[in-house]
Design a protein around this motif. Structure first.
Motif, PDB file in Angstrom:
ATOM      1  N   LEU A  48      20.275 -22.961  -2.869  1.00 20.52           N
ATOM      2  CA  LEU A  48      21.300 -22.099  -3.457  1.00 20.52           C
ATOM      3  C   LEU A  48      21.734 -21.023  -2.461  1.00 20.52           C
ATOM      4  O   LEU A  48      22.561 -20.189  -2.778  1.00 20.52           O
ATOM      5  CB  LEU A  48      20.788 -21.431  -4.734  1.00 20.52           C
ATOM      6  CG  LEU A  48      20.737 -22.302  -5.977  1.00 20.52           C
ATOM      7  CD1 LEU A  48      20.144 -21.511  -7.138  1.00 20.52           C
ATOM      8  CD2 LEU A  48      22.106 -22.812  -6.342  1.00 20.52           C
ATOM      9  N   GLY A  49      21.185 -21.050  -1.269  1.00 19.36           N
ATOM     10  CA  GLY A  49      21.539 -20.079  -0.239  1.00 19.36           C
ATOM     11  C   GLY A  49      23.039 -19.920  -0.030  1.00 19.36           C
ATOM     12  O   GLY A  49      23.544 -18.793   0.028  1.00 19.36           O
ATOM     13  N   PRO A  50      23.814 -21.007   0.071  1.00 17.92           N
ATOM     14  CA  PRO A  50      25.264 -20.856   0.239  1.00 17.92           C
ATOM     15  C   PRO A  50      25.940 -20.110  -0.917  1.00 17.92           C
ATOM     16  O   PRO A  50      26.942 -19.432  -0.709  1.00 17.92           O
ATOM     17  CB  PRO A  50      25.765 -22.303   0.325  1.00 17.92           C
ATOM     18  CG  PRO A  50      24.602 -23.047   0.880  1.00 17.92           C
ATOM     19  CD  PRO A  50      23.393 -22.398   0.277  1.00 17.92           C
ATOM     20  N   GLY A  78      16.269 -18.958  -1.446  1.00 16.24           N
ATOM     21  CA  GLY A  78      17.715 -19.033  -1.231  1.00 16.24           C
ATOM     22  C   GLY A  78      18.289 -17.720  -0.739  1.00 16.24           C
ATOM     23  O   GLY A  78      19.153 -17.695   0.146  1.00 16.24           O
ATOM     24  N   VAL A  79      17.805 -16.620  -1.296  1.00 13.95           N
ATOM     25  CA  VAL A  79      18.266 -15.297  -0.860  1.00 13.95           C
ATOM     26  C   VAL A  79      17.852 -15.045   0.590  1.00 13.95           C
ATOM     27  O   VAL A  79      18.639 -14.535   1.387  1.00 13.95           O
ATOM     28  CB  VAL A  79      17.710 -14.192  -1.793  1.00 13.95           C
ATOM     29  CG1 VAL A  79      17.944 -12.804  -1.223  1.00 13.95           C
ATOM     30  CG2 VAL A  79      18.329 -14.303  -3.173  1.00 13.95           C
ATOM     31  N   SER A  80      16.624 -15.425   0.939  1.00 10.13           N
ATOM     32  CA  SER A  80      16.191 -15.222   2.322  1.00 10.13           C
ATOM     33  C   SER A  80      16.977 -16.103   3.280  1.00 10.13           C
ATOM     34  O   SER A  80      17.280 -15.695   4.404  1.00 10.13           O
ATOM     35  CB  SER A  80      14.691 -15.470   2.460  1.00 10.13           C
ATOM     36  OG  SER A  80      14.390 -16.823   2.255  1.00 10.13           O
ATOM     37  N   GLN A  81      17.330 -17.307   2.845  1.00  9.65           N
ATOM     38  CA  GLN A  81      18.174 -18.171   3.681  1.00  9.65           C
ATOM     39  C   GLN A  81      19.520 -17.491   3.926  1.00  9.65           C
ATOM     40  O   GLN A  81      20.024 -17.495   5.045  1.00  9.65           O
ATOM     41  CB  GLN A  81      18.377 -19.519   3.001  1.00  9.65           C
ATOM     42  CG  GLN A  81      19.307 -20.434   3.753  1.00  9.65           C
ATOM     43  CD  GLN A  81      19.679 -21.677   2.967  1.00  9.65           C
ATOM     44  OE1 GLN A  81      19.374 -21.803   1.792  1.00  9.65           O
ATOM     45  NE2 GLN A  81      20.360 -22.585   3.620  1.00  9.65           N
ATOM     46  N   ALA A  82      20.071 -16.906   2.899  1.00 11.11           N
ATOM     47  CA  ALA A  82      21.364 -16.221   3.044  1.00 11.11           C
ATOM     48  C   ALA A  82      21.234 -14.971   3.910  1.00 11.11           C
ATOM     49  O   ALA A  82      22.154 -14.629   4.648  1.00 11.11           O
ATOM     50  CB  ALA A  82      21.913 -15.854   1.665  1.00 11.11           C
ATOM     51  N   SER A  83      20.093 -14.313   3.856  1.00  9.67           N
ATOM     52  CA  SER A  83      19.942 -13.051   4.588  1.00  9.67           C
ATOM     53  C   SER A  83      19.848 -13.259   6.099  1.00  9.67           C
ATOM     54  O   SER A  83      20.226 -12.367   6.856  1.00  9.67           O
ATOM     55  CB  SER A  83      18.719 -12.282   4.088  1.00  9.67           C
ATOM     56  OG  SER A  83      17.527 -12.938   4.476  1.00  9.67           O
TER      57      SER A  83
END
Length: 84
Positions: free
Chosen positions: A17-19, A75-80
Motif C-alpha cells: 500500500l506504499g504507493p 507501507g508507510v515506511s516504504q513511502a517515507s
C-alpha cells in the motif's frame, strides 16, 4: 512483524500500500488533487485490501490487529524512504 502476527500473503499486500501513501503525501505537499487514474487506482487498492483483510465480510477482521498495524506501517515506511 506483520508476518509474525499474521500471514505472509496479507502482510505483503498491506506492505504494498506504499504507493497509496505516496499519492496522498504528494497531493498534500503540492496542494493539488491527484489525477483521475491515481484516484481510481487508489480506490481499487484500498478496496482490495479491505476485502482481503476482512475476508469479504466487512463487519469482521480475518487478521489480527497487530498484523494489520505492522503491515500498514511497512507501507508507510516504504513511502517515507521513496524520493518523490
Amino acid at each position: 512483524m506483520a508476518i509474525r502476527y499474521g500471514n505472509v500473503s496479507p502482510a505483503t499486500i498491506l506492505q504494498f500500500l506504499g504507493p497509496v501513501f505516496i499519492i496522498v503525501c504528494l497531493a498534500i505537499q503540492y496542494r493539488k488533487l491527484p489525477r483521475r487514474i491515481d484516484v481510481i487506482s487508489l480506490m481499487i487498492a484500498v478496496l482490495g485490501t479491505i476485502l482481503i483483510v476482512t475476508n469479504g465480510k466487512i463487519g469482521t477482521l480475518s487478521l489480527s490487529a497487530a498484523c494489520i498495524f505492522w503491515g500498514i506501517m511497512a507501507g508507510v515506511s516504504q513511502a517515507s524512504y521513496t524520493d518523490a
